[in-house]
Design an enzyme around this catalytic site. Structure first.
Site, mmCIF file in Angstrom:
data_model
loop_
_atom_site.group_PDB
_atom_site.id
_atom_site.type_symbol
_atom_site.label_atom_id
_atom_site.label_comp_id
_atom_site.label_asym_id
_atom_site.label_seq_id
_atom_site.Cartn_x
_atom_site.Cartn_y
_atom_site.Cartn_z
ATOM 1 N N TRP A 36 0.784 -1.001 0.007
ATOM 2 C CA TRP A 36 0.146 -0.294 -0.198
ATOM 3 C C TRP A 36 0.778 1.522 0.058
ATOM 4 O O TRP A 36 0.720 1.960 -0.515
ATOM 5 C CB TRP A 36 -1.118 0.238 1.411
ATOM 6 C CG TRP A 36 -1.593 1.519 1.746
ATOM 7 C CD1 TRP A 36 -2.895 1.885 0.931
ATOM 8 C CD2 TRP A 36 -1.024 2.734 2.098
ATOM 9 N NE1 TRP A 36 -3.246 3.031 1.009
ATOM 10 C CE2 TRP A 36 -2.362 3.028 2.034
ATOM 11 C CE3 TRP A 36 -0.258 2.405 3.202
ATOM 12 C CZ2 TRP A 36 -2.648 4.601 2.514
ATOM 13 C CZ3 TRP A 36 -0.190 3.791 3.424
ATOM 14 C CH2 TRP A 36 -0.974 4.958 3.864
ATOM 15 N N HIS A 37 2.073 1.248 0.575
ATOM 16 C CA HIS A 37 2.736 2.201 0.533
ATOM 17 C C HIS A 37 3.341 2.955 -0.445
ATOM 18 O O HIS A 37 4.172 3.921 -0.685
ATOM 19 C CB HIS A 37 3.865 2.193 1.804
ATOM 20 C CG HIS A 37 3.269 1.972 3.276
ATOM 21 N ND1 HIS A 37 2.902 1.181 3.957
ATOM 22 C CD2 HIS A 37 3.272 3.684 3.920
ATOM 23 C CE1 HIS A 37 2.500 2.499 5.457
ATOM 24 N NE2 HIS A 37 2.567 3.019 5.389
ATOM 25 N N GLY A 38 3.560 1.744 -1.522
ATOM 26 C CA GLY A 38 4.185 1.782 -2.936
ATOM 27 C C GLY A 38 4.476 0.775 -3.083
ATOM 28 O O GLY A 38 5.059 -0.276 -3.036
ATOM 29 N N PHE A 93 1.929 8.913 -1.188
ATOM 30 C CA PHE A 93 1.515 7.383 -0.902
ATOM 31 C C PHE A 93 -0.047 7.206 -0.928
ATOM 32 O O PHE A 93 -0.806 6.330 -1.116
ATOM 33 C CB PHE A 93 1.321 6.662 0.946
ATOM 34 C CG PHE A 93 3.314 6.816 1.314
ATOM 35 C CD1 PHE A 93 3.961 6.251 0.638
ATOM 36 C CD2 PHE A 93 3.683 7.365 2.421
ATOM 37 C CE1 PHE A 93 5.044 5.869 0.100
ATOM 38 C CE2 PHE A 93 5.110 6.860 2.465
ATOM 39 C CZ PHE A 93 5.588 6.729 1.725
#
Length: 468
Positions: free
Chosen positions: A322-324, A468
């Site tokens: 989810w962050h990257g 993000f």
């Protein structure tokens, strides 16, 4: 439009005057808030506002479908969730999966055929997708009634939290929108103090740590002594915390001045004595969202110990993704997932939190160092830079020190040990801000603001989590 810019300050001040002049008409206030939210998104790029408008219309239609089908089955919810996740994946992860598919095709001797998708990722898409999923699931569970289209639009686009959180829950936030009586400005002292504290954290302390140590070391890790690299890493750990918690303080303060409350997102995370406690304190709105909408639906802890560990690892890997959309973030999530599994194994053999109870100081320091080590993959631009940084930490002991690192590392240790006390004192001050005499508020805010603006490096720091 950066929330730290003079342009936003002037805009928000004028908006507050207009907003509270309409205090007798909450619906008018909601319309003004929605217009301001779309304006702020459009100021970054018109496409961002158009995208969330179209997305809101789609989620509203999905909500109506859920109302028709929820008594019979969950097909409406399943379709809505698939569409929401596909929308996020298309914009945020298409290139990541394209590269993987094309690499696999090349390895198999076939020509890669998946084309690149040249399109901007809409600002805030991760956060308003999470908001929408909360709405859809709550609707399926009959926890809330269907929101009107304007209320849903404001819930998804509310400008203090749309860019970088915190993640709101529909059953908590929608009632604040659909208020029948005039809103009241009850916590303006706390709101103003939070904004001043945010300036001190983000503009001064976080930016100073980045400018002095973190950014130079991460830009060229091979050129530094191992102790310099360790100092740069720990500086980044504090920078990230100050930047993100400072952003949360800022938007929470803005929301309070608008008569809204946002969820608590941080509770002194670097005071944690193990990874479990860290995730109970860090980005709380995300960790609880993953728990409620991913970990528990996967089975949680209901199907045996080993299945629980597998569910935990899946949740942490998806948290990383989810962050990257890169291998670095998967590794970061995997480190935390593996750490949590090992912690659970230790709890099973020794008793829950036994190590922390026996050696609390060592547990505190080791947890901070483990979290900091994982930040290497979070901060580095790619896997090669991460490996170069790790190589520096492990092998570069013969180079000359460029910083007075032993002294500064000692200062970091002292700061870490004093941090829990400082966090408690700050929270006590915020919780008791309503007792603060009105005459004392301007000098306190003025002092914090002056410290932040006069001592900070030049430029406006970016909010790290906005990417993000």
């Amino acid at each position: 439009m950066s929330f730290l810019s003079l342009e936003f300050s002037g805009f928000f001040l004028l908006f507050l005057i207009l907003y509270w002049s309409c205090v007798r008409w909450p619906d008018v206030q909601n319309t003004l808030l929605l217009a301001a939210s779309y304006f702020i998104l459009a100021s970054a790029h018109p496409w961002f506002a158009l995208m969330i408008i179209a997305y809101t219309a789609g989620i509203h239609a999905c909500g109506l479908l859920i109302l028709r089908t929820r008594e019979k089955n969950r097909a409406g919810l399943a379709l809505a969730l698939v569409l929401a996740v596909l929308n996020l994946a298309t914009f945020k992860y298409f290139d990541f999966f394209r590269d993987g598919i094309n690499a696999a095709l090349t390895a198999a001797g076939l020509a890669p055929w998946v084309p690149a998708l040249q399109i901007m990722v809409p600002l805030g898409i991760s956060f308003y997708t999470f908001h929408s999923i909360s709405y859809l699931v709550s609707l399926q569970r009959a926890e809330i009634q269907a929101a009107s289209l304007p209320a849903l639009a404001l819930y998804l686009a509310f400008f203090p939290s749309v860019v970088a959180g915190p993640i709101n829950r529909a059953r908590v936030f929608l009632p604040q929108i659909d208020c029948n009586s005039p809103r009241q400005l009850l916590q303006y002292r706390k709101g103003l103090l939070l904004i001043a504290l945010a300036l001190l954290k983000v503009v001064y302390l976080g930016a100073w740590l980045a400018d002095t140590w973190a950014d130079p070391v991460f830009a060229n890790p091979a050129g530094y002594h191992a102790l310099d690299a360790l100092l740069g890493l720990l500086a980044y750990s504090w920078q990230l915390y100050l930047n993100f918690s400072g952003y949360t303080d800022l938007v929470t303060g803005l929301a309070l001045l608008l008569g809204f409350t946002l969820p608590v997102n941080f509770r002194a995370p670097y005071a944690a004595g193990n990874l479990r406690h860290f995730w109970e304190r860090w980005h709380i709105s995300l960790s609880t969202w993953i728990r409620d909408y991913l970990y528990i639906p996967l089975g949680g802890s209901r199907h045996g110990w080993w299945r629980t560990q597998a569910n935990l690892m899946i949740a942490m890997l998806l948290s990383g993704l989810w962050h990257g959309s890169s291998a670095n973030f998967l590794i970061w999530g995997g480190i935390h997932g593996l750490g949590m599994v090992l912690l659970n194994i230790g709890d099973r053999w020794l008793g829950r939190d036994r190590i922390q109870q026996v050696t609390p100081v060592l547990a505190h320091v080791c947890t901070f160092l483990l979290v900091s080590a994982a930040w290497i993959f979070f901060r580095s631009t790619d896997l090669d830079q991460s490996l170069a940084f790790l190589n520096t930490l492990c092998t570069h002991y013969n180079q000359a020190l460029q910083f007075n690192s032993p002294l500064y590392l000692l200062g970091m240790w002292v700061a870490l040990r004093l941090y829990p006390l400082a966090a408690r004192m700050t929270q006590w001050g915020l919780d008791n801000s309503h007792r603060l005499p009105g005459a004392a508020l301007p000098p306190i805010i003025g002092l914090l603001g002056w410290l932040a603006l006069s001592l900070s490096p030049p430029g406006i720091p970016a909010f790290i989590y906005a990417s993000f």
